[in-house]
Design a protein around this motif. Structure first.
Motif, PDB file in Angstrom:
ATOM      1  N   PRO A  21      45.007  14.067 -26.431  1.00  0.00           N
ATOM      2  CA  PRO A  21      43.865  14.974 -26.261  1.00  0.00           C
ATOM      3  C   PRO A  21      44.264  16.387 -25.866  1.00  0.00           C
ATOM      4  N   PHE A  22      45.498  16.585 -25.442  1.00  0.00           N
ATOM      5  CA  PHE A  22      45.992  17.933 -25.142  1.00  0.00           C
ATOM      6  C   PHE A  22      46.464  18.614 -26.420  1.00  0.00           C
ATOM      7  N   LEU A  23      47.298  17.926 -27.190  1.00  0.00           N
ATOM      8  CA  LEU A  23      47.868  18.516 -28.396  1.00  0.00           C
ATOM      9  C   LEU A  23      46.829  18.667 -29.502  1.00  0.00           C
ATOM     10  N   PHE A  24      46.008  17.639 -29.684  1.00  0.00           N
ATOM     11  CA  PHE A  24      45.000  17.650 -30.755  1.00  0.00           C
ATOM     12  C   PHE A  24      43.601  17.627 -30.139  1.00  0.00           C
ATOM     13  N   TRP A  25      43.307  18.701 -29.417  1.00  0.00           N
ATOM     14  CA  TRP A  25      42.093  18.816 -28.621  1.00  0.00           C
ATOM     15  C   TRP A  25      40.816  18.835 -29.452  1.00  0.00           C
ATOM     16  N   ALA A  26      40.898  19.195 -30.736  1.00  0.00           N
ATOM     17  CA  ALA A  26      39.705  19.219 -31.597  1.00  0.00           C
ATOM     18  C   ALA A  26      39.704  18.080 -32.605  1.00  0.00           C
ATOM     19  N   ALA A  27      40.524  17.057 -32.385  1.00  0.00           N
ATOM     20  CA  ALA A  27      40.604  15.949 -33.338  1.00  0.00           C
ATOM     21  C   ALA A  27      39.290  15.197 -33.458  1.00  0.00           C
ATOM     22  N   GLY A  28      38.466  15.259 -32.432  1.00  0.00           N
ATOM     23  CA  GLY A  28      37.168  14.593 -32.497  1.00  0.00           C
ATOM     24  C   GLY A  28      36.317  15.076 -33.662  1.00  0.00           C
ATOM     25  N   PRO A  85      49.659  23.362 -28.630  1.00  0.00           N
ATOM     26  CA  PRO A  85      48.397  22.747 -29.075  1.00  0.00           C
ATOM     27  C   PRO A  85      47.581  23.635 -30.004  1.00  0.00           C
ATOM     28  N   ILE A  86      47.789  24.952 -29.940  1.00  0.00           N
ATOM     29  CA  ILE A  86      47.074  25.831 -30.869  1.00  0.00           C
ATOM     30  C   ILE A  86      47.648  25.684 -32.275  1.00  0.00           C
ATOM     31  N   THR A  87      48.952  25.794 -32.412  1.00  0.00           N
ATOM     32  CA  THR A  87      49.549  25.732 -33.742  1.00  0.00           C
ATOM     33  C   THR A  87      49.416  24.347 -34.359  1.00  0.00           C
ATOM     34  N   ALA A  88      49.547  23.309 -33.556  1.00  0.00           N
ATOM     35  CA  ALA A  88      49.439  21.947 -34.088  1.00  0.00           C
ATOM     36  C   ALA A  88      48.028  21.650 -34.572  1.00  0.00           C
ATOM     37  N   MET A  89      47.033  21.992 -33.753  1.00  0.00           N
ATOM     38  CA  MET A  89      45.648  21.695 -34.121  1.00  0.00           C
ATOM     39  C   MET A  89      45.177  22.574 -35.271  1.00  0.00           C
TER      40      MET A  89
END
Length: 288
Positions: free
Chosen positions: A81-88, A193-197
Motif C-alpha cells: 500500500p506504500f509503493l502502489f498507493w493508488a492500486a485500488g 512510490p511516485i514513479t512505480a505507481m
C-alpha cells in the motif's frame, strides 16, 4: 455516463498510523466531485472496502454517491500500500461495467462532457515522459519471470488518469491485466512510490492504448489547463494548501459556499461535521 470514485483504506491508514484521515480540503473536494458528477453527467459509485464505507457512514457521506460498493474488501493483501498507493483504482476498474468513467476524488467536473465520450479512451491529459516521474524502464528491477510486453512503445506519452473513460470491456481488461502484471512483477524494495505507481497506472495506459489502436481524447491540454472552466483538479495545489492554513481556510470556505449554493440539502452534513465547523462558521459570517 456511469462513473466511480474509489478509496482503498490501507494506504491512508499506513500514512495515518492506523486511522482513516482526510485533510479538510480533500473531503470537501470529494463531496463536490461526487455531487457535481451526479448533477451533470450521471450516476457515480464509491468503490471502497468495509473500513472506508464505515468512515463515510460515520461522517454522513454515504448519500454523496449513487451506491456504495465494498469490492475492495477483496484487494490482494500482498499489494504494497506504500509503493502502489493508488492500486485500488485499478482493482475497482476491473469490476465496473463499461463504458464507464474512473474519477479521482480530487477532480471536479463542472459541466456535461457530452461529445467527449465519442472515442475509445479519454484521459485527463497527456504527460511528457519527464525522468523525475517517468524514468527509463531499466530503472525498475523486475522479477525474473516478468517481461515487458513486446507490443509496447516506450516513447508513447503517459495519460493522466485522474479522469479515465473506457468504452469497451476488452480494452479495460487488457489495460488492467498489463498494469497488474507490472505491479506483481516488480522486485525488491526501495522503489519510489511516485514513479512505480505512475508507470503502472499512467504510462502503461498510454502504451496499451497505442498497442491496441485506441482512439484517445483528453479533457484538457496540460499547457492550457488554466484556460478552461469545466474541470478542476486539486492535485497540483495540495502542497500549497497543506502548508498554509490561510489558503486552506479560504479554499474550504469557498467549497462550502459552493456546496450549500448548489446542494443546500448538504448544509446539515457540513454543519454537523466537527472538522468542518471552523469553515462553516466563517461561511455563515460572510453570508450575513
Amino acid at each position: 455516463m456511469d462513473a466511480f470514485h474509489s478509496f482503498w483504506s490501507r494506504p491512508n491508514m499506513v500514512k495515518n498510523r492506523g486511522q482513516i484521515k482526510f485533510p479538510d480540503y480533500e473531503l470537501l473536494t470529494m463531496m463536490l466531485s461526487a455531487l457535481k458528477w451526479k448533477e451533470t453527467n450521471g450516476p457515480i459509485t464509491m468503490v471502497t472496502d468495509w473500513r472506508g464505507a464505515e468512515f463515510f457512514e460515520k461522517n454522513g457521506l454515504l448519500d454523496l454517491w449513487s451506491r456504495i460498493d465494498t469490492g475492495l474488501d477483496d484487494m490482494d493483501p500482498d499489494i504494497d500500500p506504500f509503493l502502489f498507493w493508488a492500486a485500488g483504482k485499478l482493482f475497482a476498474l476491473q469490476h465496473m461495467d463499461c463504458p464507464c468513467v474512473m474519477l479521482d476524488t480530487d477532480l471536479i467536473i463542472w459541466k456535461d462532457l457530452g461529445d467527449l465520450f465519442q472515442c475509445d479512451v479519454a484521459g485527463a491529459h497527456y504527460e511528457q515522459l519527464t525522468p523525475e516521474v517517468y524514468p527509463d524502464v531499466q530503472t525498475f528491477k523486475m522479477k525474473e519471470s516478468y517481461r515487458f510486453p513486446q507490443e509496447w512503445n516506450f516513447g508513447v506519452k503517459a495519460i493522466n488518469t485522474a479522469f479515465l473513460f473506457i468504452r469497451e470491456a476488452a480494452f479495460r481488461d487488457y489495460y488492467v491485466k498489463c498494469a497488474k502484471e507490472f505491479v506483481y512483477g516488480i522486485g525488491g524494495q526501495g522503489f519510489d512510490p511516485i514513479t512505480a505507481m505512475c508507470f503502472a497506472e499512467q504510462r502503461v495506459l498510454g502504451m496499451c492504448a497505442e498497442a491496441k489502436g485506441m482512439q484517445v481524447k483528453c479533457l484538457v491540454q496540460i499547457e492550457h489547463a488554466n484556460q478552461q472552466d469545466f474541470v478542476t483538479h486539486l492535485w497540483g495545489q495540495k502542497q500549497k494548501l497543506k502548508t498554509s492554513h490561510r489558503k486552506q481556510k479560504e479554499f474550504c470556505v469557498r467549497c462550502i459556499g459552493r456546496i450549500i449554493q448548489d446542494f443546500p440539502e448538504y448544509e446539515r452534513v457540513i454543519a454537523n461535521n466537527k472538522k468542518l465547523s471552523e469553515y462553516y462558521e466563517e461561511h455563515r459570517r460572510k453570508e450575513k
